[in-house]
Design a protein around this motif. Structure first.
Motif, PDB file in Angstrom:
ATOM      1  N   GLN A  29       0.851  -0.867  -0.174  1.00 28.56           N
ATOM      2  CA  GLN A  29       0.361  -0.176   0.286  1.00 28.56           C
ATOM      3  C   GLN A  29       0.534   1.279   0.187  1.00 28.56           C
ATOM      4  OE1 GLN A  29      -3.458  -0.275  -0.237  1.00 28.56           O
ATOM      5  NE2 GLN A  29      -2.871  -2.195  -0.563  1.00 28.56           N
ATOM      6  N   GLN A  30       2.124   1.102   0.074  1.00 24.40           N
ATOM      7  CA  GLN A  30       3.086   2.176  -0.353  1.00 24.40           C
ATOM      8  C   GLN A  30       2.796   2.906  -1.245  1.00 24.40           C
ATOM      9  OE1 GLN A  30       7.110   1.671   0.684  1.00 24.40           O
ATOM     10  NE2 GLN A  30       6.580  -0.881   0.506  1.00 24.40           N
ATOM     11  N   ALA A  31       2.950   4.539  -1.361  1.00 28.15           N
ATOM     12  CA  ALA A  31       2.500   5.572  -2.457  1.00 28.15           C
ATOM     13  C   ALA A  31       3.130   5.528  -3.783  1.00 28.15           C
ATOM     14  CB  ALA A  31       2.677   7.152  -2.050  1.00 28.15           C
ATOM     15  N   ILE A  32       2.908   4.853  -5.145  1.00 29.05           N
ATOM     16  CA  ILE A  32       3.709   4.460  -5.949  1.00 29.05           C
ATOM     17  C   ILE A  32       3.898   5.845  -7.073  1.00 29.05           C
ATOM     18  CG2 ILE A  32       4.625   2.532  -7.715  1.00 29.05           C
ATOM     19  CD1 ILE A  32       3.272   0.774  -5.880  1.00 29.05           C
ATOM     20  N   LEU A  33       4.674   6.270  -7.305  1.00 33.03           N
ATOM     21  CA  LEU A  33       5.139   6.441  -8.865  1.00 33.03           C
ATOM     22  C   LEU A  33       5.336   6.862  -9.695  1.00 33.03           C
ATOM     23  CD1 LEU A  33       4.704  10.326  -9.794  1.00 33.03           C
ATOM     24  CD2 LEU A  33       6.896  10.544  -8.833  1.00 33.03           C
ATOM     25  N   PRO A  34       4.526   6.119 -10.806  1.00 31.86           N
ATOM     26  CA  PRO A  34       4.863   5.173 -11.904  1.00 31.86           C
ATOM     27  C   PRO A  34       4.898   6.575 -13.325  1.00 31.86           C
ATOM     28  CG  PRO A  34       2.971   5.637 -11.927  1.00 31.86           C
ATOM     29  CD  PRO A  34       3.030   5.648 -10.462  1.00 31.86           C
ATOM     30  N   VAL A  35       6.836   6.232 -13.462  1.00 26.68           N
ATOM     31  CA  VAL A  35       7.550   7.010 -14.632  1.00 26.68           C
ATOM     32  C   VAL A  35       7.941   6.366 -15.893  1.00 26.68           C
ATOM     33  CG1 VAL A  35       7.383   9.053 -12.803  1.00 26.68           C
ATOM     34  CG2 VAL A  35       9.277   6.706 -13.079  1.00 26.68           C
ATOM     35  N   CYS A  36       7.502   6.656 -16.577  1.00 28.03           N
ATOM     36  CA  CYS A  36       8.384   6.214 -17.668  1.00 28.03           C
ATOM     37  C   CYS A  36       9.525   7.395 -18.437  1.00 28.03           C
ATOM     38  CB  CYS A  36       7.675   5.437 -18.662  1.00 28.03           C
ATOM     39  SG  CYS A  36       8.533   5.490 -20.765  1.00 28.03           S
ATOM     40  N   PRO A  37      10.598   7.121 -18.130  1.00 30.77           N
ATOM     41  CA  PRO A  37      11.735   8.899 -18.386  1.00 30.77           C
ATOM     42  C   PRO A  37      10.842   8.852 -19.742  1.00 30.77           C
ATOM     43  CG  PRO A  37      12.316   6.882 -16.788  1.00 30.77           C
ATOM     44  CD  PRO A  37      11.417   6.332 -17.271  1.00 30.77           C
ATOM     45  N   GLY A  45      13.512  13.339 -20.538  1.00 26.34           N
ATOM     46  CA  GLY A  45      13.519  12.015 -20.161  1.00 26.34           C
ATOM     47  C   GLY A  45      13.292  12.473 -18.830  1.00 26.34           C
ATOM     48  N   ALA A  46      14.954  12.193 -18.682  1.00 27.70           N
ATOM     49  CA  ALA A  46      15.792  11.767 -17.134  1.00 27.70           C
ATOM     50  C   ALA A  46      15.636  12.809 -16.767  1.00 27.70           C
ATOM     51  CB  ALA A  46      16.861  11.411 -17.110  1.00 27.70           C
ATOM     52  N   HIS A  47      15.660  14.461 -16.675  1.00 28.56           N
ATOM     53  CA  HIS A  47      15.124  15.234 -16.338  1.00 28.56           C
ATOM     54  C   HIS A  47      14.131  15.418 -15.131  1.00 28.56           C
ATOM     55  CE1 HIS A  47      19.110  17.144 -15.907  1.00 28.56           C
ATOM     56  NE2 HIS A  47      19.343  16.460 -17.470  1.00 28.56           N
ATOM     57  N   ARG A  48      12.988  15.447 -15.941  1.00 28.27           N
ATOM     58  CA  ARG A  48      11.784  15.838 -15.489  1.00 28.27           C
ATOM     59  C   ARG A  48      11.240  15.108 -14.845  1.00 28.27           C
ATOM     60  NH1 ARG A  48       7.351  15.875 -19.752  1.00 28.27           N
ATOM     61  NH2 ARG A  48       6.268  16.620 -18.072  1.00 28.27           N
ATOM     62  N   THR A  49      12.214  12.963 -14.875  1.00 28.76           N
ATOM     63  CA  THR A  49      11.908  12.077 -13.604  1.00 28.76           C
ATOM     64  C   THR A  49      12.793  12.487 -12.576  1.00 28.76           C
ATOM     65  OG1 THR A  49      12.211  10.795 -15.394  1.00 28.76           O
ATOM     66  CG2 THR A  49      11.859   9.574 -13.029  1.00 28.76           C
ATOM     67  N   LEU A  50      13.644  13.813 -12.552  1.00 29.35           N
ATOM     68  CA  LEU A  50      14.656  13.953 -11.811  1.00 29.35           C
ATOM     69  C   LEU A  50      13.804  14.845 -10.463  1.00 29.35           C
ATOM     70  CD1 LEU A  50      16.874  13.904  -9.565  1.00 29.35           C
ATOM     71  CD2 LEU A  50      17.731  15.886 -11.021  1.00 29.35           C
ATOM     72  N   GLU A  51      12.848  15.948 -11.725  1.00 32.94           N
ATOM     73  CA  GLU A  51      12.606  16.887 -11.326  1.00 32.94           C
ATOM     74  C   GLU A  51      11.018  16.599 -10.458  1.00 32.94           C
ATOM     75  OE1 GLU A  51      10.237  19.441 -14.121  1.00 32.94           O
ATOM     76  OE2 GLU A  51      13.056  19.679 -15.207  1.00 32.94           O
ATOM     77  N   LEU A  52       9.989  15.052 -10.936  1.00 32.34           N
ATOM     78  CA  LEU A  52       8.940  14.444 -10.478  1.00 32.34           C
ATOM     79  C   LEU A  52       9.713  13.819  -9.029  1.00 32.34           C
ATOM     80  CD1 LEU A  52       7.314  12.822 -13.549  1.00 32.34           C
ATOM     81  CD2 LEU A  52       6.703  14.541 -11.554  1.00 32.34           C
ATOM     82  N   ALA A  53      10.569  13.017  -8.666  1.00 29.54           N
ATOM     83  CA  ALA A  53      10.972  12.466  -8.291  1.00 29.54           C
ATOM     84  C   ALA A  53      11.159  13.735  -6.926  1.00 29.54           C
ATOM     85  CB  ALA A  53      12.797  11.620  -8.222  1.00 29.54           C
ATOM     86  N   ARG A  54      12.705  14.839  -6.823  1.00 23.24           N
ATOM     87  CA  ARG A  54      12.318  15.924  -6.202  1.00 23.24           C
ATOM     88  C   ARG A  54      10.941  16.530  -5.549  1.00 23.24           C
ATOM     89  NH1 ARG A  54      17.171  18.715  -8.880  1.00 23.24           N
ATOM     90  NH2 ARG A  54      19.010  18.002  -8.303  1.00 23.24           N
ATOM     91  N   SER A  55      10.166  16.438  -6.310  1.00 27.31           N
ATOM     92  CA  SER A  55       9.143  17.102  -6.011  1.00 27.31           C
ATOM     93  C   SER A  55       7.668  15.968  -5.694  1.00 27.31           C
ATOM     94  CB  SER A  55       8.109  17.650  -7.129  1.00 27.31           C
ATOM     95  OG  SER A  55       7.428  17.038  -8.099  1.00 27.31           O
TER      96      SER A  55
END
Length: 146
Positions: free
Chosen positions: A31-39, A84-94
């Motif tokens: 039940q952990q919160a998951i952020l699915p991403v496709c870079p 895609g890598a930089h957008r993924t990093l932004e999402l990880a941080r935010s």
């Protein structure tokens, strides 16, 4: 928050339009919160898309401008992978991501086994994908999932 490659979550976002759903991982995360991403999709690449390979180095080399990504038609897709890598990093941080589970053998997400241009499958060697390299360089723990 746990960042997970979207294909591992069951989304059809791989280059071939398929999924690599990993039910064991999803069960483990519970039940952990998951952020699915496709870079690659975050970088603007369509699904499906021609398969891409690293040329001249690994993901860390791409970040440093010493290597690139080329698809099977010969088109340079480096800019899309970097975006895609930089957008993924932004999402990880935010989103306050604490851990990342990324798909093995991906030029974006791989962190252990990835084929380089001109290397046959039996010639796989340890290498980082672009997104995995960027996340690791910014202190995010990454675990590769087959």
């Amino acid at each position: 928050m746990i960042l997970v490659s979207a294909c591992l979550c069951g989304q059809r976002c791989r280059y071939d339009g398929k999924t690599k759903e990993n039910k064991a991982l999803m069960s483990r995360l519970g039940q952990q919160a998951i952020l699915p991403v496709c870079p690659e999709e975050l970088g603007g690449l369509p699904t499906p898309r021609p398969a891409c390979r690293l040329v001249g180095g690994d993901g860390a080399d791409v970040l440093a401008g010493r290597a690139r990504l080329v698809d099977e038609t010969g088109a340079d897709r480096t800019a899309a992978f970097l975006k895609g890598a930089h957008r993924t990093l932004e999402l990880a941080r935010s989103h306050g991501v604490r851990r990342c589970f990324l798909k093995a053998k991906s030029p974006s997400c791989g962190s252990k086994q990835l084929a380089l241009q001109g290397v046959l499958p039996e010639g796989y060697r340890p290498v980082l994908g672009v997104t995995a390299a960027l996340l690791l360089a910014n202190g995010f723990p990454v675990e590769e999932i087959p």
